[in-house]
Motif scaffolding. Structure first.
Motif, mmCIF file in Angstrom:
data_model
loop_
_atom_site.group_PDB
_atom_site.id
_atom_site.type_symbol
_atom_site.label_atom_id
_atom_site.label_comp_id
_atom_site.label_asym_id
_atom_site.label_seq_id
_atom_site.Cartn_x
_atom_site.Cartn_y
_atom_site.Cartn_z
ATOM 1 N N THR A 1 -43.294 -8.729 -38.926
ATOM 2 C CA THR A 1 -42.045 -8.821 -38.173
ATOM 3 C C THR A 1 -41.612 -7.440 -37.686
ATOM 4 O O THR A 1 -41.205 -7.273 -36.537
ATOM 5 C CB THR A 1 -40.930 -9.440 -39.050
ATOM 6 O OG1 THR A 1 -41.336 -10.750 -39.440
ATOM 7 C CG2 THR A 1 -39.609 -9.512 -38.315
ATOM 8 N N THR A 2 -41.718 -6.457 -38.567
ATOM 9 C CA THR A 2 -41.347 -5.092 -38.205
ATOM 10 C C THR A 2 -42.217 -4.584 -37.061
ATOM 11 O O THR A 2 -41.709 -4.013 -36.087
ATOM 12 C CB THR A 2 -41.449 -4.163 -39.427
ATOM 13 O OG1 THR A 2 -40.602 -4.673 -40.461
ATOM 14 C CG2 THR A 2 -41.023 -2.754 -39.087
ATOM 15 N N GLN A 3 -43.517 -4.807 -37.148
ATOM 16 C CA GLN A 3 -44.422 -4.374 -36.073
ATOM 17 C C GLN A 3 -44.085 -5.062 -34.761
ATOM 18 O O GLN A 3 -44.044 -4.415 -33.705
ATOM 19 C CB GLN A 3 -45.877 -4.692 -36.437
ATOM 20 C CG GLN A 3 -46.469 -3.760 -37.455
ATOM 21 C CD GLN A 3 -47.889 -4.162 -37.796
ATOM 22 O OE1 GLN A 3 -48.133 -5.275 -38.288
ATOM 23 N NE2 GLN A 3 -48.827 -3.270 -37.545
ATOM 24 N N SER B 1 -30.715 -4.562 -33.719
ATOM 25 C CA SER B 1 -30.031 -5.190 -34.856
ATOM 26 C C SER B 1 -31.002 -6.027 -35.674
ATOM 27 O O SER B 1 -30.954 -6.014 -36.914
ATOM 28 C CB SER B 1 -28.873 -6.061 -34.372
ATOM 29 O OG SER B 1 -27.842 -5.279 -33.846
ATOM 30 N N GLU B 2 -31.874 -6.758 -34.984
ATOM 31 C CA GLU B 2 -32.913 -7.534 -35.677
ATOM 32 C C GLU B 2 -33.805 -6.613 -36.509
ATOM 33 O O GLU B 2 -34.136 -6.929 -37.655
ATOM 34 C CB GLU B 2 -33.801 -8.283 -34.674
ATOM 35 C CG GLU B 2 -33.254 -9.570 -34.145
ATOM 36 C CD GLU B 2 -34.277 -10.251 -33.250
ATOM 37 O OE1 GLU B 2 -35.367 -10.645 -33.732
ATOM 38 O OE2 GLU B 2 -33.985 -10.383 -32.041
ATOM 39 N N LEU B 3 -34.189 -5.481 -35.926
ATOM 40 C CA LEU B 3 -35.028 -4.528 -36.633
ATOM 41 C C LEU B 3 -34.298 -3.975 -37.854
ATOM 42 O O LEU B 3 -34.874 -3.877 -38.942
ATOM 43 C CB LEU B 3 -35.459 -3.388 -35.707
ATOM 44 C CG LEU B 3 -36.313 -2.293 -36.342
ATOM 45 C CD1 LEU B 3 -37.640 -2.859 -36.870
ATOM 46 C CD2 LEU B 3 -36.559 -1.170 -35.334
ATOM 47 N N SER B 4 -33.038 -3.638 -37.683
ATOM 48 C CA SER B 4 -32.249 -3.126 -38.799
ATOM 49 C C SER B 4 -32.186 -4.150 -39.928
ATOM 50 O O SER B 4 -32.374 -3.808 -41.102
ATOM 51 C CB SER B 4 -30.831 -2.773 -38.324
ATOM 52 O OG SER B 4 -30.062 -2.282 -39.390
ATOM 53 N N ASP B 5 -31.940 -5.399 -39.569
ATOM 54 C CA ASP B 5 -31.906 -6.465 -40.572
ATOM 55 C C ASP B 5 -33.252 -6.601 -41.273
ATOM 56 O O ASP B 5 -33.317 -6.748 -42.493
ATOM 57 C CB ASP B 5 -31.518 -7.804 -39.934
ATOM 58 C CG ASP B 5 -30.073 -7.829 -39.449
ATOM 59 O OD1 ASP B 5 -29.280 -6.946 -39.851
ATOM 60 O OD2 ASP B 5 -29.740 -8.724 -38.649
ATOM 61 N N ALA B 6 -34.324 -6.540 -40.485
ATOM 62 C CA ALA B 6 -35.671 -6.673 -41.052
ATOM 63 C C ALA B 6 -35.990 -5.527 -42.006
ATOM 64 O O ALA B 6 -36.622 -5.732 -43.043
ATOM 65 C CB ALA B 6 -36.717 -6.749 -39.941
ATOM 66 N N LEU B 7 -35.545 -4.325 -41.658
ATOM 67 C CA LEU B 7 -35.858 -3.158 -42.484
ATOM 68 C C LEU B 7 -35.027 -3.076 -43.763
ATOM 69 O O LEU B 7 -35.439 -2.435 -44.730
ATOM 70 C CB LEU B 7 -35.642 -1.867 -41.678
ATOM 71 C CG LEU B 7 -36.607 -1.622 -40.531
ATOM 72 C CD1 LEU B 7 -36.174 -0.406 -39.727
ATOM 73 C CD2 LEU B 7 -38.031 -1.462 -41.043
ATOM 74 N N THR B 8 -33.875 -3.702 -43.759
ATOM 75 C CA THR B 8 -32.985 -3.589 -44.916
ATOM 76 C C THR B 8 -33.080 -4.771 -45.873
ATOM 77 O O THR B 8 -32.310 -4.836 -46.826
ATOM 78 C CB THR B 8 -31.526 -3.379 -44.463
ATOM 79 O OG1 THR B 8 -31.143 -4.430 -43.584
ATOM 80 C CG2 THR B 8 -31.359 -2.033 -43.774
#
Length: 145
Positions: free
Chosen positions: A101-103, A86-93
């Motif tokens: 952060t994504t890495q 979910s954190e990754l999804s938030d970061a990507l969108t």
């Protein structure tokens, strides 16, 4: 869980108390229960991570990621991984995704996936598929550098 249970002794006329201990059952994992579907979803995930992500557009398609979030949030032992996704999804969108952060999230999710692969045991194709997902996540993190 401890349960008090009364059972007859060997003569059948006198009752004695015993304490029965039952270990906490691990929650069943829905994606393990649906292994054929999971296997296909894992293969699709590996393929997408390896071949299907356009890092240049800045517009992430998070539909596959959302499928995993929905599956993993259903059971206690996979909820932490669901939260990372979910954190990754938030970061990507976000409008301007932060590369560092994504890495970091990709590597943390890869580490958690590798750890989970060891917990499911060595038999079957699931551990190797999970390792494949972890490797693809790490490669994607490297591509972002």
């Amino acid at each position: 869980m401890t349960k008090l249970q009364t059972i007859p002794d060997t003569s059948g006329s006198v009752f004695r108390n015993t304490i029965e201990h039952s270990s906490k059952m691990e929650p069943q994992n829905d994606f393990l229960d649906n292994l054929p579907n999971t296997s296909e979803l894992l293969d699709n995930t590996i393929d997408t991570l390896t071949n299907g992500i356009d890092l240049e557009t800045g517009k992430a398609d998070t539909s596959l990621l959302q499928k995993w979030i929905d599956i993993l949030k259903q059971t206690e032992n996979t909820q932490p991984l669901s939260e990372k996704l979910s954190e990754l999804s938030d970061a990507l969108t976000t409008k301007a995704p932060d590369q560092a952060t994504t890495q970091r999230l990709l590597n943390e999710i890869a580490d958690a996936t590798t750890e989970y692969a060891t917990e499911v045991g060595p038999e079957g194709e699931l551990p190797s598929q999970l390792e494949g997902v972890a490797a693809a996540l790490r490669n994607l993190a490297i591509q972002l550098s």
